[in-house]
Motif scaffolding. Structure first.
Motif, short mmCIF file in Angstrom:
data_model
loop_
_atom_site.label_atom_id
_atom_site.label_comp_id
_atom_site.label_asym_id
_atom_site.label_seq_id
_atom_site.Cartn_x
_atom_site.Cartn_y
_atom_site.Cartn_z
N ASP A 1 40.28 -8.18 -9.52
CA ASP A 1 39.05 -7.63 -10.08
C ASP A 1 38.46 -8.47 -11.21
O ASP A 1 37.46 -8.08 -11.82
CB ASP A 1 39.26 -6.19 -10.57
N ARG B 1 41.63 -2.16 -19.51
CA ARG B 1 41.17 -3.20 -18.59
C ARG B 1 40.32 -4.20 -19.36
O ARG B 1 39.17 -3.94 -19.70
CB ARG B 1 40.39 -2.52 -17.45
N TYR C 1 30.12 -11.43 -15.92
CA TYR C 1 30.38 -10.03 -15.58
C TYR C 1 29.11 -9.27 -15.22
O TYR C 1 29.14 -8.38 -14.36
CB TYR C 1 31.11 -9.33 -16.73
N ARG D 1 28.24 -10.58 -11.81
CA ARG D 1 29.37 -10.36 -10.90
C ARG D 1 29.62 -11.54 -9.98
O ARG D 1 29.85 -11.40 -8.78
CB ARG D 1 29.16 -9.06 -10.10
N ASN E 1 35.14 -8.61 -5.55
CA ASN E 1 35.38 -7.28 -6.12
C ASN E 1 34.12 -6.41 -6.10
O ASN E 1 34.20 -5.19 -5.90
CB ASN E 1 35.89 -7.43 -7.55
N SER E 2 32.98 -7.03 -6.29
CA SER E 2 31.73 -6.25 -6.33
C SER E 2 31.41 -5.61 -4.97
O SER E 2 30.62 -4.67 -4.90
CB SER E 2 30.56 -7.13 -6.78
N THR F 1 42.17 -10.63 -0.70
CA THR F 1 42.80 -9.32 -0.54
C THR F 1 43.90 -9.29 0.51
O THR F 1 44.67 -8.33 0.58
CB THR F 1 41.75 -8.25 -0.13
N GLN G 1 42.49 0.70 -5.40
CA GLN G 1 41.10 0.67 -5.85
C GLN G 1 40.15 1.28 -4.85
O GLN G 1 39.16 1.91 -5.23
CB GLN G 1 40.68 -0.77 -6.14
#
Length: 248
Positions: A36, A77, A149, A152, A193-194, A224, A241
C-alpha cells in the motif's frame, strides 16, 4: 473479526495516513497483506496488555500473516517521510519484514490501550509534539511525498523531478538508500493500491490507470501475486484489505 480505521488531518496527515484497529475472536486468523506504499507501527494487545510492538517496512509484494485468537492489534499507518522525521532512520533493511521494538516505545505501557479513540489521540499528541520540535523539513521531500500520495502514483519520475527541482537520479538514490526500492517501484505500488477499492467492488479494469487489460493484469499480479479476478473473488477471505474495502 472486527476492524475500524480513523484517518488523520492537519499537519500530522502529512506523516500518518490513519490509525487502525483489528480484533480476532476465538480462532487464529490467516491473511495476506497487499502493498500500500506505507509502513506500520503495530501494537499487539493480549489479555488487556501490550504483548509486543512491531515496526514494519514497506511491502513490495504480498505478505502472509497469522494473527492469534483473542488478540487486538492497533496500528499506525505511516507515510514514507515519517521514517526520516519521526523515526529518524532508514527502513531499507525492513523491506517486506518487521522488527520488534521495546514495549516501552512511545510510552505505550502507560497509555489507555483499552480505548481505541483515547489511545490513538494520545499517540497523535506525542507525535505532533515531536514534529513541532523539528527545526527544518526539506521542502523537496515534503512536496515529493505530498504529490505522490495525492496523485497515487499517477505521475512520471520526470514530472516529479521537474516539479520539485530535484534530479531523478538524486531522488532514486534517496529512495534506494532510505527504503530499498526505486521511485518508479513506489509509484507502481501506489497506482496498484489505488485500484483495490474498484476491484473489491467488481470493477476489474480501472478506466484510467493502465494502458490496457493485459498491462493491468500483469502489474496487479506483480505486486499482489494474484489476478484482479482472484482478488475480487477473495476466496476464504484471503486478502484482508479487500475485505475492508468492499461495499456491502
Amino acid at each position: 473479526m472486527r476492524y475500524q480505521e480513523k484517518y488523520t488531518n492537519g499537519l500530522i496527515a502529512n506523516f500518518i495516513k490513519s490509525f487502525w484497529e483489528f480484533e480476532t475472536a476465538d480462532k487464529e486468523c490467516h491473511y495476506e497483506i497487499l502493498p500500500d506504499g506505507l509502513f506500520d507501527l503495530i501494537f499487539e494487545i493480549r489479555n488487556e496488555q501490550i504483548s509486543r510492538i512491531f515496526l514494519t517496512g514497506v511491502w513490495t509484494k504480498q505478505i502472509k500473516i497469522s494473527i492469534p485468537k483473542d488478540t487486538r492489534l492497533i496500528g499506525v499507518r505511516f507515510k514514507l517521510i515519517a521514517a526520516e522525521y519521526i523515526f529518524k532512520q532508514s527502513i531499507k533493511t525492513l523491506k517486506n519484514t518487521k522488527t520488534e521494538l521495546p514495549k516501552t516505545f512511545l510510552g505505550a505501557q502507560n497509555q489507555p490501550i483499552g480505548d481505541f479513540e483515547k489511545f490513538t489521540s494520545s499517540l497523535s499528541q506525542k507525535i505532533h509534539y515531536s514534529l513541532k520540535k523539528i527545526k527544518e523539513i526539506d521542502s523537496r521531500k515534503f512536496h515529493l511525498f505530498q504529490m505522490l500520495y495525492q496523485l497515487r502514483g499517477e505521475i512520471t519520475v520526470k514530472e516529479i523531478s521537474e516539479s520539485i527541482f530535484w534530479s531523478s537520479r538524486q531522488i532514486n538514490r534517496y529512495f534506494n538508500d532510505r527504503f530499498g526500492f526505486s521511485l518508479k517501484t513506489f509509484c507502481n505500488i501506489l497506482k496498484c493500491n489505488s485500484s483495490f477499492s474498484q476491484i473489491a467492488n467488481g470493477q476489474l479494469f480501472p478506466e484510467q490507470e493502465y494502458y490496457d487489460q493485459a498491462h493491468f493484469i500483469k502489474e496487479i499480479k506483480r505486486y499482489t501475486g494474484a489476478t484482479p479476478k482472484d482478488l475480487y473473488q477473495n476466496k476464504n477471505d484471503r486478502f484482508l484489505q479487500l475485505l475492508t474495502l468492499r461495499e456491502f
